[in-house]
Design a protein around this motif. Structure first.
Motif, PDB file in Angstrom:
ATOM      1  N   VAL A   1      41.809  49.515  12.581  1.00  0.00           N
ATOM      2  CA  VAL A   1      40.899  49.334  11.454  1.00  0.00           C
ATOM      3  C   VAL A   1      41.622  49.465  10.109  1.00  0.00           C
ATOM      4  N   TYR A   2      41.330  48.508   9.226  1.00  0.00           N
ATOM      5  CA  TYR A   2      41.826  48.540   7.853  1.00  0.00           C
ATOM      6  C   TYR A   2      40.625  48.531   6.924  1.00  0.00           C
ATOM      7  N   LYS A   3      40.765  49.210   5.797  1.00  0.00           N
ATOM      8  CA  LYS A   3      39.769  49.021   4.738  1.00  0.00           C
ATOM      9  C   LYS A   3      40.505  48.928   3.416  1.00  0.00           C
ATOM     10  N   VAL A   4      40.359  47.773   2.773  1.00  0.00           N
ATOM     11  CA  VAL A   4      40.987  47.559   1.478  1.00  0.00           C
ATOM     12  C   VAL A   4      39.888  47.272   0.472  1.00  0.00           C
ATOM     13  N   PHE A   5      39.845  48.062  -0.600  1.00  0.00           N
ATOM     14  CA  PHE A   5      38.897  47.805  -1.682  1.00  0.00           C
ATOM     15  C   PHE A   5      39.628  46.990  -2.735  1.00  0.00           C
ATOM     16  N   GLY A   6      39.062  45.879  -3.103  1.00  0.00           N
ATOM     17  CA  GLY A   6      39.719  45.110  -4.140  1.00  0.00           C
ATOM     18  C   GLY A   6      39.453  43.633  -3.988  1.00  0.00           C
ATOM     19  N   PRO A   7      40.109  42.830  -4.788  1.00  0.00           N
ATOM     20  CA  PRO A   7      39.785  41.406  -4.845  1.00  0.00           C
ATOM     21  C   PRO A   7      40.193  40.632  -3.594  1.00  0.00           C
ATOM     22  N   LYS A   8      41.309  41.010  -2.966  1.00  0.00           N
ATOM     23  CA  LYS A   8      41.792  40.179  -1.846  1.00  0.00           C
ATOM     24  C   LYS A   8      42.102  41.018  -0.618  1.00  0.00           C
ATOM     25  N   PRO A   9      41.075  41.540   0.026  1.00  0.00           N
ATOM     26  CA  PRO A   9      41.331  42.424   1.172  1.00  0.00           C
ATOM     27  C   PRO A   9      42.039  41.725   2.327  1.00  0.00           C
ATOM     28  N   ALA A  10      41.666  40.487   2.627  1.00  0.00           N
ATOM     29  CA  ALA A  10      42.259  39.814   3.796  1.00  0.00           C
ATOM     30  C   ALA A  10      43.759  39.650   3.628  1.00  0.00           C
ATOM     31  N   GLU A  11      44.150  39.234   2.424  1.00  0.00           N
ATOM     32  CA  GLU A  11      45.566  39.045   2.137  1.00  0.00           C
ATOM     33  C   GLU A  11      46.305  40.387   2.205  1.00  0.00           C
ATOM     34  N   ALA A  12      45.660  41.427   1.672  1.00  0.00           N
ATOM     35  CA  ALA A  12      46.290  42.753   1.702  1.00  0.00           C
ATOM     36  C   ALA A  12      46.512  43.210   3.139  1.00  0.00           C
TER      37      ALA A  12
END
Lengths: 294, 440
Positions: B26-37
């Protein structure tokens, strides 16, 4: 005038914004005439009904009812004060004016809140709406109040309705702002708790956000009513009726006595409305709960 | 995190039992481009390298929680633990990976199903209690049942039961503001228990409480857990709390899980310097148990043997007393040399009459902190017993004091020694007797 125009004219052409707004209002007046007529009739009939209820009974009956209301929401001191204040208003021969103004305030505030609170809720839940609403409210609050009277007179002519409409526009801002602020300030964890136990957004709004925001929303309601009262006086200029008429007349005739009496009646009305709505805010369940101690 | 720490099965996680909660990559990225991150992080980018694409709160988290387990996620603020727990009930949707609750994948369910899962499968306790201030304690506890659509009488009955369970039976009509912090959190706990879900998420649930109240709440949670067998996922930044409560602990740092293991595994075998530094100042007395410091008795006597044998064995081992067990190694009592020696002269045949049954025995899971009082009350080493009352070891007073000292000589070999030398399997305990009888 000519010098000014030539000074700036070389750099900035005259922007005929005022003329454009005027033609827009004219166009609206022509095109939506039936709609405006309907709006006018609608508000007039509600105003007449309210005014009839407040003015028809003998003054002491109404004063006693208002005093009883003050006693019920706050206590005997406010009740007695209300009774004495309204007796003084009657003694200054301002009773009928005061009741007309009260009817205007009640109607305009009700409309402002009916529009403002849902708008505030929407803005609290949607960042885009909030971004649009905020500058519009800033504009509406900083534009000199009686400027609103001009287009409303063009559209609705004179009488109570242009006063009511202008008052709604002038007084709506705190209703929206306080509602948005109140809902945004609700403890995020409590909202999360609602969500975590499977509540729907609508139910969270009804059971958590609005009750918890209620003290702030009530402060907004108080502000709306106070602003409405001040605008109702200004709308005396377009013959909206009530205390404003006498204030404007006193100004035109430099009649100190009349000005003082009408002004004092406004103050008494203001204190009554402020104390009663503030007391209502204190009676909100959350406000009560937070005051409770062991 | 590295795959080996995240997926290493741990011994106390029963094989073959379907996990109550399963978190996979599991990943969680807050921000404009989560998939790329996420793509870059998967390719090996660090958290700082993807900063302009978003804030990576959780990076490649994987673990299973067995039914009935207390799984603690520990980390400092900003380590991503709060975000992680909020993905376990769908308050946040993972940017990538799967969160499987029973048979439902929270990463893919729709809103309606998600709400249903929250009502029936997973409830939550919050750091600052998150009670409704305008509702009574009873109505607060009944809130999840109200959301579930249960009738008033029934939900009040079940909420009262939950309040009784946490010891707030008499406070049903009070408002939350009339209660102390500890009591308010009990209401929060009762609310979660009233929902009657299998999985309980606790987000820093005791962190806002005074230390004394906190340990009281911890004990209560362990008691309730023993009774109700919930699956608990507990978030904390307090290592002592983590070690005290957790069957297993996941240590998080900068969004990654750096180690998963039991308290003793983490204490004795930290995965890296960060964890080692973290555990350096843990209160060892609450983490280490009697089993982890006990020794094999030098002499153990059988109840069937005679005083002659007893006296000789004690003399050979140079001890003044020895514990006596029956054939199944159940502890029967203690024999003193000063009783055995005269008995030999008097020709007594059986040891039985000489046994002093009034001995201090502690359970093998007792934390060290609770061994001091019994140790102070007796002059012989403490007897350590298992669930069946069988003697599994002894704790001399010197050992107890030694165990309290953290590893201070560089390589931490003390830790390893204590932890490894600890669990002598009960079966292999030899006939040897207590040492150093009475040095007060």
């Amino acid at each position: 005038m000519i010098a000014t125009a030539s000074d700036t004219g070389t750099f900035v052409p005259r922007v005929e914004l005022g003329a454009w707004v005027e033609s827009a209002i004219d166009w609206m007046t022509d095109t939506f005439d039936p709609v405006f007529d309907a709006v006018k009739t609608f508000f007039e009939s509600i105003y007449d009904g309210l005014e009839w209820v407040l003015s028809t009974p003998p003054f002491f009956v109404v004063a006693l009812v208002l005093a009883a209301l003050a006693f019920w929401v706050k206590g005997w001191k406010l009740g007695v004060g209300t009774l004495l204040g309204f007796c003084l208003v009657a003694g200054m021969n301002q009773w009928d004016n005061a009741m007309e103004s009260l009817a205007l305030v009640i109607l305009a505030s009700a409309v402002a809140l009916l529009l403002g609170i849902p708008l505030g809720i929407w803005a609290a839940r949607n960042a885009h709406v909030s971004r649009v609403v905020r500058p519009v409210l800033d504009f509406m609050q900083t534009m000199p109040a009686f400027v609103y009277l001009i287009p409303t007179v063009v559209i609705f002519l004179t009488g109570p309705v242009p006063g009511i409409i202008a008052t709604v526009i002038f007084a709506i801002a705190p209703g929206v702002r306080f509602t948005e602020l109140g809902i945004r300030q609700v403890d995020a964890e409590v909202v999360e708790a609602g969500r975590a136990f499977g509540s729907t957004d609508r139910r969270i709004l009804r059971q958590i956000q609005i009750p918890l925001a209620m003290p702030t929303i009530m402060a907004g309601i108080n502000q709306v009513i106070m602003l409405a009262l001040s605008m109702v006086v200004i709308s005396g200029m377009v013959g909206a009726g009530g205390l404003g008429n006498d204030v404007v007349a006193a100004l035109q005739r430099v009649d100190v006595a009349l000005g003082f009496e009408a002004g004092l009646a406004v103050v008494i009305l203001a204190i009554f409305l402020d104390r009663v709505t503030a007391a209502l805010a204190d009676r909100a369940p959350v406000a009560k709960a937070l005051r409770a101690t062991r | 995190m590295t795959a080996d720490t995240s997926t290493t099965p741990t011994p106390d996680q029963p094989a073959g039992v379907a996990p109550a909660v399963s978190v996979r990559g599991v990943y969680k990225v807050f921000g404009p481009k989560p998939a790329e991150a996420v793509r870059r992080l998967r390719a090996g980018a660090s958290r700082d390298e993807v900063k302009n694409l978003g804030t990576a709160a959780v990076i490649d988290a994987s673990f299973d929680v067995a039914p009935g387990e207390i799984f603690v996620v520990m980390g400092l603020s900003g380590s991503g633990k709060s975000t992680l727990i909020r993905m376990l009930n769908g308050l946040w949707t993972p940017s990538a990976g799967d969160v499987v609750l029973g048979d439902a994948n929270l990463a893919t369910v729709d809103g309606k199903r998600l709400r249903e899962l929250r009502r029936t499968r997973v409830s939550m306790v919050f750091q600052h209690f998150a009670l409704l201030p305008h509702r009574s304690v009873l109505d607060n506890a009944a809130y999840p049942l109200e959301i579930q659509g249960i009738g008033k009488a029934e939900r009040q009955r079940r909420a009262s039961e939950a309040l009784d369970m946490v010891g707030l039976g008499g406070w049903a009509e009070s408002l939350p503001s009339q209660l102390s912090g500890g009591m308010r959190q009990r209401v929060g706990l009762a609310r979660a228990l009233a929902a009657d879900t299998d999985v309980l998420l606790m987000d820093e649930a005791f962190s806002a409480l005074d230390p004394l109240i906190r340990s009281e709440m911890q004990e209560q949670l362990l008691e309730l857990q023993a009774k109700l067998g919930k699956t608990i996922i507990f978030i904390t930044h307090d290592l002592n709390e983590a070690m005290h409560l957790g069957d297993r602990i996941a240590v998080m740092r900068d969004g990654r899980i750096v180690q998963i293991g039991t308290a003793e595994q983490i204490l004795s075998d930290p995965a890296n310097d960060y964890v080692e530094k973290f555990v350096a100042d843990v209160d060892r007395s609450r983490v280490l148990t009697a089993a982890s410091v006990m020794q094999r008795p030098r002499v153990t006597l059988s109840i069937g043997s005679g005083p002659r044998l007893a006296a000789r064995e004690m003399r050979d081992a140079d001890v003044t007393s020895a514990y006596v067990v029956d054939r199944t190694r159940v502890l029967k009592g203690l024999v003193h040399a000063e009783a055995a020696v005269p008995a030999v002269r008097e020709g007594v045949e059986k040891l039985e009459g000489l046994v002093d049954p009034d001995v201090v025995a502690v359970h093998q899971d007792t934390p060290l902190a609770e061994l001091f009082a019994p140790a102070a009350g007796t002059s012989v080493p403490l007897a350590v017993v298992d669930d069946g009352g069988r003697l599994v070891g002894i704790v001399p007073r010197v050992t107890l004091l030694e165990a309290m000292a953290p590893a201070d000589n560089g390589d931490g070999s003390d830790d390893a020694e204590v932890a490894d030398g600890t669990a002598p399997d009960g079966a292999a305990v030899e006939t040897t007797a207590p040492t150093e009888g009475a040095p007060a």
